[in-house]
Design a protein around this motif. Structure first.
Motif, PDB file in Angstrom:
ATOM      1  N   GLY A   1      14.478   6.583  11.683  1.00  0.00           N
ATOM      2  CA  GLY A   1      15.132   5.609  10.822  1.00  0.00           C
ATOM      3  C   GLY A   1      14.145   4.866   9.944  1.00  0.00           C
ATOM      4  O   GLY A   1      14.393   4.644   8.749  1.00  0.00           O
ATOM      5  N   ARG A   2      13.020   4.471  10.502  1.00  0.00           N
ATOM      6  CA  ARG A   2      11.978   3.779   9.730  1.00  0.00           C
ATOM      7  C   ARG A   2      11.436   4.681   8.620  1.00  0.00           C
ATOM      8  O   ARG A   2      11.277   4.249   7.464  1.00  0.00           O
ATOM      9  CB  ARG A   2      10.844   3.358  10.671  1.00  0.00           C
ATOM     10  CG  ARG A   2       9.552   2.888   9.969  1.00  0.00           C
ATOM     11  CD  ARG A   2       9.692   1.503   9.374  1.00  0.00           C
ATOM     12  NE  ARG A   2       8.475   1.048   8.719  1.00  0.00           N
ATOM     13  CZ  ARG A   2       7.439   0.478   9.338  1.00  0.00           C
ATOM     14  NH1 ARG A   2       7.466   0.291  10.652  1.00  0.00           N
ATOM     15  NH2 ARG A   2       6.387   0.067   8.658  1.00  0.00           N
ATOM     16  N   LEU A   3      11.168   5.942   8.937  1.00  0.00           N
ATOM     17  CA  LEU A   3      10.603   6.854   7.952  1.00  0.00           C
ATOM     18  C   LEU A   3      11.587   7.118   6.818  1.00  0.00           C
ATOM     19  O   LEU A   3      11.193   7.221   5.654  1.00  0.00           O
ATOM     20  CB  LEU A   3      10.192   8.162   8.624  1.00  0.00           C
ATOM     21  CG  LEU A   3       9.078   8.050   9.675  1.00  0.00           C
ATOM     22  CD1 LEU A   3       8.749   9.412  10.258  1.00  0.00           C
ATOM     23  CD2 LEU A   3       7.832   7.408   9.084  1.00  0.00           C
ATOM     24  N   VAL A   4      12.864   7.240   7.143  1.00  0.00           N
ATOM     25  CA  VAL A   4      13.883   7.444   6.112  1.00  0.00           C
ATOM     26  C   VAL A   4      13.917   6.253   5.163  1.00  0.00           C
ATOM     27  O   VAL A   4      13.879   6.400   3.932  1.00  0.00           O
ATOM     28  CB  VAL A   4      15.260   7.687   6.745  1.00  0.00           C
ATOM     29  CG1 VAL A   4      16.373   7.536   5.718  1.00  0.00           C
ATOM     30  CG2 VAL A   4      15.324   9.069   7.387  1.00  0.00           C
ATOM     31  N   LEU A   5      13.998   5.053   5.714  1.00  0.00           N
ATOM     32  CA  LEU A   5      14.123   3.863   4.879  1.00  0.00           C
ATOM     33  C   LEU A   5      12.872   3.604   4.048  1.00  0.00           C
ATOM     34  O   LEU A   5      12.959   3.164   2.900  1.00  0.00           O
ATOM     35  CB  LEU A   5      14.425   2.641   5.743  1.00  0.00           C
ATOM     36  CG  LEU A   5      15.818   2.593   6.374  1.00  0.00           C
ATOM     37  CD1 LEU A   5      15.915   1.428   7.349  1.00  0.00           C
ATOM     38  CD2 LEU A   5      16.900   2.481   5.301  1.00  0.00           C
ATOM     39  N   GLU A   6      11.706   3.882   4.588  1.00  0.00           N
ATOM     40  CA  GLU A   6      10.480   3.549   3.882  1.00  0.00           C
ATOM     41  C   GLU A   6      10.081   4.606   2.852  1.00  0.00           C
ATOM     42  O   GLU A   6       9.321   4.317   1.926  1.00  0.00           O
ATOM     43  CB  GLU A   6       9.335   3.340   4.880  1.00  0.00           C
ATOM     44  CG  GLU A   6       8.122   2.679   4.262  1.00  0.00           C
ATOM     45  CD  GLU A   6       7.195   2.068   5.291  1.00  0.00           C
ATOM     46  OE1 GLU A   6       6.085   2.588   5.436  1.00  0.00           O
ATOM     47  OE2 GLU A   6       7.592   1.087   5.947  1.00  0.00           O
ATOM     48  N   ASN A   7      10.616   5.820   2.984  1.00  0.00           N
ATOM     49  CA  ASN A   7      10.152   6.912   2.133  1.00  0.00           C
ATOM     50  C   ASN A   7      11.202   7.503   1.207  1.00  0.00           C
ATOM     51  O   ASN A   7      10.854   8.310   0.340  1.00  0.00           O
ATOM     52  CB  ASN A   7       9.581   8.030   3.006  1.00  0.00           C
ATOM     53  CG  ASN A   7       8.319   7.619   3.725  1.00  0.00           C
ATOM     54  OD1 ASN A   7       7.258   7.478   3.127  1.00  0.00           O
ATOM     55  ND2 ASN A   7       8.430   7.386   5.027  1.00  0.00           N
ATOM     56  N   CYS A   8      12.474   7.147   1.360  1.00  0.00           N
ATOM     57  CA  CYS A   8      13.543   7.803   0.606  1.00  0.00           C
ATOM     58  C   CYS A   8      14.325   6.802  -0.234  1.00  0.00           C
ATOM     59  O   CYS A   8      14.688   5.731   0.245  1.00  0.00           O
ATOM     60  CB  CYS A   8      14.493   8.525   1.565  1.00  0.00           C
ATOM     61  SG  CYS A   8      13.667   9.742   2.641  1.00  0.00           S
ATOM     62  N   ALA A   9      14.621   7.194  -1.469  1.00  0.00           N
ATOM     63  CA  ALA A   9      15.388   6.332  -2.378  1.00  0.00           C
ATOM     64  C   ALA A   9      16.854   6.709  -2.418  1.00  0.00           C
ATOM     65  O   ALA A   9      17.694   5.881  -2.781  1.00  0.00           O
ATOM     66  CB  ALA A   9      14.800   6.395  -3.780  1.00  0.00           C
TER      67      ALA A   9
ATOM     68  N   LYS B   1      15.759   0.293  -2.683  1.00  0.00           N
ATOM     69  CA  LYS B   1      16.451   1.205  -3.588  1.00  0.00           C
ATOM     70  C   LYS B   1      17.952   1.286  -3.302  1.00  0.00           C
ATOM     71  O   LYS B   1      18.683   2.003  -3.977  1.00  0.00           O
ATOM     72  CB  LYS B   1      15.836   2.596  -3.506  1.00  0.00           C
ATOM     73  CG  LYS B   1      14.390   2.661  -3.969  1.00  0.00           C
ATOM     74  CD  LYS B   1      14.273   2.292  -5.442  1.00  0.00           C
ATOM     75  CE  LYS B   1      12.848   2.440  -5.929  1.00  0.00           C
ATOM     76  NZ  LYS B   1      12.734   2.095  -7.373  1.00  0.00           N
ATOM     77  N   GLY B   2      18.404   0.565  -2.278  1.00  0.00           N
ATOM     78  CA  GLY B   2      19.815   0.575  -1.935  1.00  0.00           C
ATOM     79  C   GLY B   2      20.223   1.664  -0.981  1.00  0.00           C
ATOM     80  O   GLY B   2      21.421   1.899  -0.777  1.00  0.00           O
TER      81      GLY B   2
ATOM     82  N   ASP C   1       0.816  -1.215   0.000  1.00  0.00           N
ATOM     83  CA  ASP C   1       0.000   0.000   0.000  1.00  0.00           C
ATOM     84  C   ASP C   1       0.850   1.266   0.000  1.00  0.00           C
ATOM     85  O   ASP C   1       0.399   2.320   0.430  1.00  0.00           O
ATOM     86  CB  ASP C   1      -0.955  -0.002   1.197  1.00  0.00           C
ATOM     87  CG  ASP C   1      -0.235  -0.158   2.533  1.00  0.00           C
ATOM     88  OD1 ASP C   1       0.979  -0.495   2.525  1.00  0.00           O
ATOM     89  OD2 ASP C   1      -0.873   0.060   3.575  1.00  0.00           O
ATOM     90  N   GLY C   2       2.087   1.173  -0.488  1.00  0.00           N
ATOM     91  CA  GLY C   2       2.945   2.342  -0.589  1.00  0.00           C
ATOM     92  C   GLY C   2       4.146   2.265   0.325  1.00  0.00           C
ATOM     93  O   GLY C   2       4.088   1.691   1.412  1.00  0.00           O
ATOM     94  N   GLY C   3       5.257   2.864  -0.116  1.00  0.00           N
ATOM     95  CA  GLY C   3       6.492   2.833   0.660  1.00  0.00           C
ATOM     96  C   GLY C   3       7.423   1.743   0.158  1.00  0.00           C
ATOM     97  O   GLY C   3       6.997   0.755  -0.441  1.00  0.00           O
ATOM     98  N   TYR C   4       8.715   1.933   0.408  1.00  0.00           N
ATOM     99  CA  TYR C   4       9.724   0.981  -0.048  1.00  0.00           C
ATOM    100  C   TYR C   4       9.837  -0.207   0.898  1.00  0.00           C
ATOM    101  O   TYR C   4       9.638  -0.076   2.116  1.00  0.00           O
ATOM    102  CB  TYR C   4      11.083   1.669  -0.165  1.00  0.00           C
ATOM    103  CG  TYR C   4      11.109   2.794  -1.172  1.00  0.00           C
ATOM    104  CD1 TYR C   4      10.711   2.579  -2.495  1.00  0.00           C
ATOM    105  CD2 TYR C   4      11.531   4.068  -0.812  1.00  0.00           C
ATOM    106  CE1 TYR C   4      10.727   3.612  -3.425  1.00  0.00           C
ATOM    107  CE2 TYR C   4      11.553   5.106  -1.737  1.00  0.00           C
ATOM    108  CZ  TYR C   4      11.146   4.877  -3.048  1.00  0.00           C
ATOM    109  OH  TYR C   4      11.161   5.885  -3.958  1.00  0.00           O
TER     110      TYR C   4
END
Length: 348
Positions: free
Chosen positions: A175-183, A151-152, A129-132
Motif C-alpha cells: 500500500g505504501r509503495l502504491v501511494l508513494e510511486n503511482c499517480a 495526485k488523487g 527526495d522523490g515520491g508523492y
C-alpha cells in the motif's frame, strides 16, 4: 467502551530524516516493547532471509530503505532488527476483515483487524527526495493500511487468505509503495503486477478519472476487475479464497443493495460506520472488528477519519497541508467496545 486514539504524525523532508524522526517518537511509545512481547509469545520466526529482503527493498523501495536506515540510526538498532520490524517483506501479518465502498468521487473504507496489532498512527508525509506526498494510517510504521496521495490516487486493501504464502511484500508495504510511486490506477496496476506478494489481498483503487477497480493479488497471480464494493473474497481468483466467505459476501451484498440509493459521501460513511447498518464489525476477538472508518476524496484531497462506531468523521484538508499549512490537531480520538489492549496505548 474503551477510549482510543491515533496520533497524527506530520513531516516534510527526506526519507532518512523521516525515519530518524519516527525513531525518536517510538522511543517514547509502547509500540516497540509491546511488539517484542507479542513476538516472544508466538515464538514465530518473522523473517527467514534478511539478504533477500534487503535486495527487494533496495530494488522496489529504495527511498523506504533510506527511511528504515533513519529508524535504525535513531533507535541504535542493527539493520537486521530494523528490516525485520519495519521492512514489510516476508513477515507474519494478523488476518483481518475490511469493507470498501466507492463512487466516482470518493472511497469509504472500514479497516477491520485486532486492536493488539493497531498502532494508532496517522501520517502526513511530503518527501523532498522523490515520491508523492501521502496521507493515511500506518501499519508497521513504514506501511499504510489505506490512504491518498497528492495526485488523487486512493488505495485500500482487503485480506483474503494467508494460506499458500510465498516470499514477498506484505499488504501494508505494498500500500505504501502504491501511494508513494503511482499517480493513476493504471500505474498502480502495473506496480502491483511487478511486486512479489506474500499473501492474497484485494487492492481497491480510485483516481481522479472516477474509475474504481479491485486488483485481486496473490503470490501466484494478479488480475483486475472494475467494481465499487470489496470485502474479503476474490471474484476472479476464487481458488485463493478462504473456506468461509459467508460474512464477507453478506457485507458485500449489504453495501451493494444499500449503495444503490446513496447519493453522497456522508451517507456512505454512515453505511459503513453506523453500528446498526450491518457493515461495521465488532468481532475484535477474531481479529476482524472495525477499528477505523476512513473516507478519501481524490479531487479535493480531503480525508474523513473516525475511530470506532457511530461517530462523525474528523475532516482533514490534505490540499491545504500540501501548501505548507500545518494541521493543529495532534490526535484523532474515538471509542471501541473491546477489552483487548491496543499496542500503542499501554503495556501489554
Amino acid at each position: 467502551m474503551k477510549k482510543v486514539h491515533s496520533d497524527i504524525v506530520q513531516f516534510r523532508g527526506t526519507h532518512y530524516d523521516f525515519g530518524f524522526m519516527q525513531g525518536e517518537l517510538l522511543k517514547q511509545s509502547y509500540i516497540l516493547p509491546n511488539r517484542r512481547k507479542q513476538r516472544s509469545a508466538t515464538s514465530r520466526q518473522l523473517m527467514i532471509n534478511e539478504a533477500e529482503a534487503q535486495q527487494m527493498l533496495t530494488s522496489f523501495a529504495p527511498r523506504v530503505w533510506d527511511e528504515i536506515n533513519g529508524l535504525a540510526d535513531s533507535l541504535g538498532w542493527k539493520m537486521h532488527d530494523a528490516i525485520r520490524e519495519f521492512g514489510g517483506y516476508y513477515m507474519e501479518y494478523t488476518r483481518s476483515g475490511c469493507s470498501i465502498f466507492t463512487q466516482s468521487n470518493f472511497m469509504v473504507r472500514n479497516y477491520d483487524s485486532s486492536p493488539e496489532g493497531y498502532e494508532g498512527r496517522f501520517a502526513l508525509y511530503q518527501p523532498t527526495d522523490g515520491g508523492y506526498a501521502t496521507i493515511g494510517p500506518t501499519m508497521q510504521i513504514t506501511g499504510r493500511t489505506d490512504g491518498l496521495n497528492e495526485k488523487g490516487l486512493v488505495m485500500g486493501y482487503n485480506f483474503i487468505n494467508r494460506r499458500n504464502s510465498e516470499d514477498g511484500f506484505i499488504c501494508n508495504m505494498i500500500g505504501r509503495l502504491v501511494l508513494e510511486n503511482c499517480a493513476t490506477i493504471d500505474e498502480a496496476i502495473e506496480l502491483l503486477k511487478e511486486l512479489p506478494h506474500r499473501r492474497s489481498f484485494s487492492y481497491v483503487l480510485l483516481d481522479r478519472s472516477g474509475k474504481s477497480v479491485v486488483v485481486e493479488a496473490s503470490p501466484r497471480s494478479v488480475v483486475m476487475r472494475e467494481a465499487n464494493v470489496s470485502t474479503n473474497h476474490f471474484e476472479l481468483l476464487t481458488e485463493e479464497n478462504r473456506y468461509q466467505t459467508d460474512d464477507s459476501k453478506r457485507r458485500e451484498q449489504t453495501m451493494q443493495l444499500q449503495g444503490q440509493s446513496l447519493t453522497d459521501a456522508y451517507s456512505a460513511f454512515r453505511l459503513l460506520n453506523d453500528s446498526d447498518q450491518g457493515v461495521f464489525s465488532t468481532k475484535y476477538s477474531t481479529a476482524s472488528g472495525t477499528l477505523h472508518t476512513a473516507s478519501y476524496f481524490p479531487h479535493s484531497l480531503e480525508v474523513g477519519f473516525a475511530i470506532g462506531p457511530d461517530r462523525l468523521p474528523l475532516m482533514l484538508d490534505f490540499h491545504q497541508w500540501l501548501q505548507g499549512n500545518r494541521l493543529y490537531a495532534k490526535r484523532i480520538n474515538g471509542k471501541i467496545d473491546t477489552k483487548l489492549p491496543f499496542v500503542h496505548m499501554a503495556e501489554v
